[in-house]
Design a protein around this motif. Structure first.
Motif, PDB file in Angstrom:
ATOM      1  N   LYS A 124       0.829  -1.198   0.000  1.00 47.27           N
ATOM      2  CA  LYS A 124       0.000   0.000   0.000  1.00 47.27           C
ATOM      3  C   LYS A 124       0.866   1.252   0.000  1.00 47.27           C
ATOM      4  O   LYS A 124       1.821   1.352   0.761  1.00 47.27           O
ATOM      5  N   SER A 129      -0.530  -1.383  -4.079  1.00 49.45           N
ATOM      6  CA  SER A 129      -1.594  -2.389  -4.105  1.00 49.45           C
ATOM      7  C   SER A 129      -2.983  -1.759  -4.175  1.00 49.45           C
ATOM      8  O   SER A 129      -3.951  -2.419  -4.583  1.00 49.45           O
ATOM      9  N   ASN A 130      -3.102  -0.478  -3.799  1.00 49.39           N
ATOM     10  CA  ASN A 130      -4.397   0.204  -3.895  1.00 49.39           C
ATOM     11  C   ASN A 130      -4.861   0.334  -5.342  1.00 49.39           C
ATOM     12  O   ASN A 130      -6.059   0.520  -5.594  1.00 49.39           O
ATOM     13  N   GLU A 160      -6.495  -4.826  -8.415  1.00 47.29           N
ATOM     14  CA  GLU A 160      -7.627  -5.665  -8.033  1.00 47.29           C
ATOM     15  C   GLU A 160      -7.112  -7.087  -7.869  1.00 47.29           C
ATOM     16  O   GLU A 160      -6.582  -7.678  -8.812  1.00 47.29           O
ATOM     17  N   LYS A 185      -8.321 -10.837  -6.480  1.00 50.26           N
ATOM     18  CA  LYS A 185      -9.467 -11.632  -6.046  1.00 50.26           C
ATOM     19  C   LYS A 185      -9.157 -13.117  -6.148  1.00 50.26           C
ATOM     20  O   LYS A 185      -8.306 -13.546  -6.926  1.00 50.26           O
ATOM     21  N   THR A 216     -12.566 -10.884  -2.377  1.00 49.37           N
ATOM     22  CA  THR A 216     -11.551  -9.842  -2.535  1.00 49.37           C
ATOM     23  C   THR A 216     -10.450 -10.058  -1.508  1.00 49.37           C
ATOM     24  O   THR A 216     -10.714 -10.222  -0.318  1.00 49.37           O
ATOM     25  N   THR A 271      -7.148  -8.668   0.509  1.00 46.01           N
ATOM     26  CA  THR A 271      -6.545  -7.413   0.961  1.00 46.01           C
ATOM     27  C   THR A 271      -5.045  -7.589   1.147  1.00 46.01           C
ATOM     28  O   THR A 271      -4.534  -8.704   1.170  1.00 46.01           O
ATOM     29  N   ASN A 272      -4.354  -6.462   1.308  1.00 52.50           N
ATOM     30  CA  ASN A 272      -2.886  -6.448   1.367  1.00 52.50           C
ATOM     31  C   ASN A 272      -2.414  -5.949   2.738  1.00 52.50           C
ATOM     32  O   ASN A 272      -2.059  -4.787   2.896  1.00 52.50           O
ATOM     33  N   PRO A 273      -2.364  -6.843   3.748  1.00 48.54           N
ATOM     34  CA  PRO A 273      -1.985  -6.402   5.103  1.00 48.54           C
ATOM     35  C   PRO A 273      -0.511  -6.077   5.255  1.00 48.54           C
ATOM     36  O   PRO A 273      -0.133  -5.308   6.148  1.00 48.54           O
ATOM     37  N   PHE A 315      -1.259 -11.006   0.235  1.00 44.03           N
ATOM     38  CA  PHE A 315      -2.681 -10.739   0.049  1.00 44.03           C
ATOM     39  C   PHE A 315      -3.458 -11.893   0.667  1.00 44.03           C
ATOM     40  O   PHE A 315      -3.101 -13.063   0.469  1.00 44.03           O
ATOM     41  N   GLY A 353      -7.491 -13.397   2.477  1.00 43.69           N
ATOM     42  CA  GLY A 353      -8.938 -13.330   2.680  1.00 43.69           C
ATOM     43  C   GLY A 353      -9.400 -14.616   3.322  1.00 43.69           C
ATOM     44  O   GLY A 353      -8.615 -15.553   3.497  1.00 43.69           O
TER      45      GLY A 353
END
Length: 254
Positions: free
Chosen positions: A182, A188-189, A192, A194, A208, A210-212, A217, A219
């Motif tokens: 990010k 990463s924003n 996309e 998935k 989806t 996410t990128n912690p 990535f 989910g």
């Protein structure tokens, strides 16, 4: 018979005498990123005579991914060199005695078979006329995606995941190995990411991711039934048109 052998030997010597050493620098550059070098295992380069397919030179690109500021943050004028002596490349040294039309084939990244791209171009080589500096730069589109969990053909007991679900985790980097995070250079924003889910060959929907943290990535997939599951993780950047995919299969059983 002896005369024929002597003639062939003399002919071979003549060819070698008149052949001229010609140098060709070949580099693989990740789309929207940097050069493919030693940090990700390099790109494999093959230079062939386009007329008969003879391999004239082959080897891996080695060196660094290059200067981030220069490649990714600076405006480039005509004749701007994006590489230096440390930047990854493969120097082909070829002996030719006449202008030769060649295919330059690149397989990259050579050590990441699930993400490999085969790209090529063609050009004339002129005896003694070296092509150095940036040389021939072959673009490598895509992302390197590795699904970490679940792992391939993993057997999971339904009772262990019916309440918590299954964590999906993937590692994603640019084709040069450059990091994604990010607000980073490779943000990463803007991407996309998935996971497409199938159970027993039928589509179950998408999640989806996410990128912690850098390159990671994840989910959570709800699991209510036993069956054969497939996860397809894709990354897509609408601005650059870059795409990447990885797939795994796992089993949920009683």
């Amino acid at each position: 018979m002896k005369k024929s052998i002597l003639f062939l030997a003399l002919f071979s010597i003549c060819i070698n005498v008149f052949a001229t050493e010609t140098k060709l620098m070949v580099r693989a550059k990740a789309k929207d990123a940097k050069f493919v070098g030693s940090s990700i295992g390099g790109a494999y380069v093959i230079v062939r005579n386009s007329l008969n397919g003879q391999i004239l030179a082959e080897g891996k690109t080695t060196g660094s991914t290059g200067n981030t500021g220069l490649i990714m943050k600076s405006a480039h004028e005509r004749f701007t060199l994006l590489s230096d002596e440390k930047t990854a490349g493969f120097l082909a040294v070829i002996d030719i005695d006449e202008p030769t039309y060649v295919n330059v084939e690149v397989v990259s990244p050579v050590n990441k078979k699930n993400a490999q791209v085969k790209a090529s171009t063609q050009l004339w080589l002129i005896p003694g006329k070296d092509i150095l500096g940036d040389g021939v730069v072959v673009e490598i589109p895509g992302f390197v995606i590795d699904i970490l969990t679940p792992n391939t053909h993993q057997y999971i007991a339904l009772e262990s995941v019916v309440k918590t679900g299954v964590k999906i985790e993937a590692n994603i980097v640019m084709m040069c190995g450059c990091p994604i995070e990010k607000e980073g250079i490779w943000d990463s924003n803007q991407m996309e990411v998935k996971a497409l889910i199938q159970k027993d060959g039928k589509n179950m929907g998408e999640i989806t991711l996410t990128n912690p943290k850098q390159n990671t990535f994840d989910g959570q997939l709800e699991i209510k039934e036993t069956g054969y599951y497939q996860i397809t993780v894709y990354a897509y950047n609408a601005t650059t048109g870059n795409t990447g995919v990885d797939k795994i299969n796992f089993v949920v059983r009683d």
